[in-house]
Design an enzyme around this catalytic site. Structure first.
Site, PDB file in Angstrom:
ATOM      1  N   LYS A 126       0.816  -1.180   0.000  1.00 55.76           N
ATOM      2  CA  LYS A 126       0.000   0.000   0.000  1.00 55.76           C
ATOM      3  C   LYS A 126       0.859   1.244   0.000  1.00 55.76           C
ATOM      4  O   LYS A 126       0.478   2.288  -0.537  1.00 55.76           O
ATOM      5  CB  LYS A 126      -0.888   0.035   1.246  1.00 55.76           C
ATOM      6  N   GLU A 142       8.353   1.865  -5.349  1.00 51.55           N
ATOM      7  CA  GLU A 142       8.325   1.447  -3.940  1.00 51.55           C
ATOM      8  C   GLU A 142       8.371   2.668  -3.042  1.00 51.55           C
ATOM      9  O   GLU A 142       8.944   3.693  -3.423  1.00 51.55           O
ATOM     10  CB  GLU A 142       9.546   0.575  -3.626  1.00 51.55           C
ATOM     11  N   ASP A 143       7.813   2.536  -1.850  1.00 55.42           N
ATOM     12  CA  ASP A 143       7.932   3.614  -0.875  1.00 55.42           C
ATOM     13  C   ASP A 143       9.302   3.578  -0.222  1.00 55.42           C
ATOM     14  O   ASP A 143       9.942   4.601  -0.044  1.00 55.42           O
ATOM     15  CB  ASP A 143       6.821   3.548   0.175  1.00 55.42           C
ATOM     16  N   ASP A 192      14.589  -1.582   1.954  1.00 58.71           N
ATOM     17  CA  ASP A 192      15.483  -1.839   3.084  1.00 58.71           C
ATOM     18  C   ASP A 192      16.254  -3.133   2.871  1.00 58.71           C
ATOM     19  O   ASP A 192      17.280  -3.118   2.229  1.00 58.71           O
ATOM     20  CB  ASP A 192      14.776  -1.729   4.438  1.00 58.71           C
ATOM     21  N   PHE A 233      12.787   4.015  12.116  1.00 57.35           N
ATOM     22  CA  PHE A 233      11.440   3.628  11.724  1.00 57.35           C
ATOM     23  C   PHE A 233      10.682   4.865  11.267  1.00 57.35           C
ATOM     24  O   PHE A 233      10.436   5.769  12.047  1.00 57.35           O
ATOM     25  CB  PHE A 233      10.706   2.937  12.878  1.00 57.35           C
TER      26      PHE A 233
END
Length: 174
Positions: free
Chosen positions: A41, A97-98, A101, A150
Site C-alpha cells: 500500500k 516502492e515507498d 530496506d 522507523f
C-alpha cells in the site's frame, strides 16, 4: 507506550525530490511510454505524485505482495495478494516502492516481473535504507537515502496509522 513523530523530511523537501525524479524519468524516456507498477500500500502516495510530474505518456498498475519466512533466512517466500491487471510484455516498466530496506522481498518480486518480458525494467523508491540491505538490489531512481530509523508518512505506516502525513517522520517511543 506512547509515540511521537519527529520530522525527518519536510513536505517541501519531498515534493521537490519527486519533481526532480519525475523530470529525470521524463528525460530518460523521452519519446516513449512508461508503465508504473506500484507496490501497495505504501507506494501509492509516491506513485500518484510522481506520475503527475512525468511528462511522457504514463500507464499505471498495482500489485500487493506479502512476504513470509523467518528474518534469518537469506530469501523469503513472496505471496501475491493482488497481481497486476495488465501484461508487462514489451513495456518500459518502472517498479515504484515507498522504501527499500533488506531487499529480500523486492529481489524476488523484480525477478518474477522480469520473467514477464518487459522491454525494460527499473526500480524507483522514495526512500532507501542501504544499511539494512541483505540482498543487493539495484535502485535506479532514489529519492532519499535515510538512516536506519522507523519512518512513517507519505504512505508509510505504523500499525496502519500515519500514512496520510504529508512529510516523512521518525517514530519515537516514550
Amino acid at each position: 507506550m506512547a509515540e511521537r513523530i519527529r520530522v525527518l523530511l519536510t513536505e517541501e523537501e519531498v515534493d521537490a525530490k519527486i519533481q526532480e525524479i519525475g523530470e529525470q524519468i521524463s528525460k530518460d524516456y523521452a519519446g516513449q511510454q512508461v508503465h508504473l507498477v506500484c507496490v501497495l500500500k505504501g507506494g501509492s502516495f509516491f506513485m500518484c505524485e510522481l506520475a503527475k510530474r512525468i511528462t511522457v505518456p504514463v500507464s499505471l498498475d498495482f500489485m500487493s505482495v506479502s512476504s513470509y519466512g523467518s528474518e534469518t533466512k537469506s530469501s523469503g517466500v513472496v505471496k501475491i495478494i493482488k497481481d497486476l491487471d495488465e501484461p508487462l510484455k514489451d513495456k518500459n516498466v518502472i517498479v515504484i516502492e515507498d522504501i527499500v530496506d533488506s531487499g529480500r522481498t523486492l529481489s524476488y518480486l523484480l525477478e518474477m516481473l522480469r520473467d514477464r518480458g518487459p522491454k525494460s525494467m527499473k526500480l524507483c523508491t522514495l526512500l532507501d535504507k542501504p544499511e539494512r540491505r541483505v540482498i543487493d538490489v539495484k535502485v535506479d531512481y532514489t529519492g532519499f537515502r535515510i538512516p536506519d530509523e522507523f519512518v512513517v508518512g507519505y504512505g508509510l505506516d505504523y500499525d496502519q496509522r500515519y500514512r496520510n502525513l504529508p512529510y516523512i517522520g521518525v517514530v519515537e517511543f516514550d
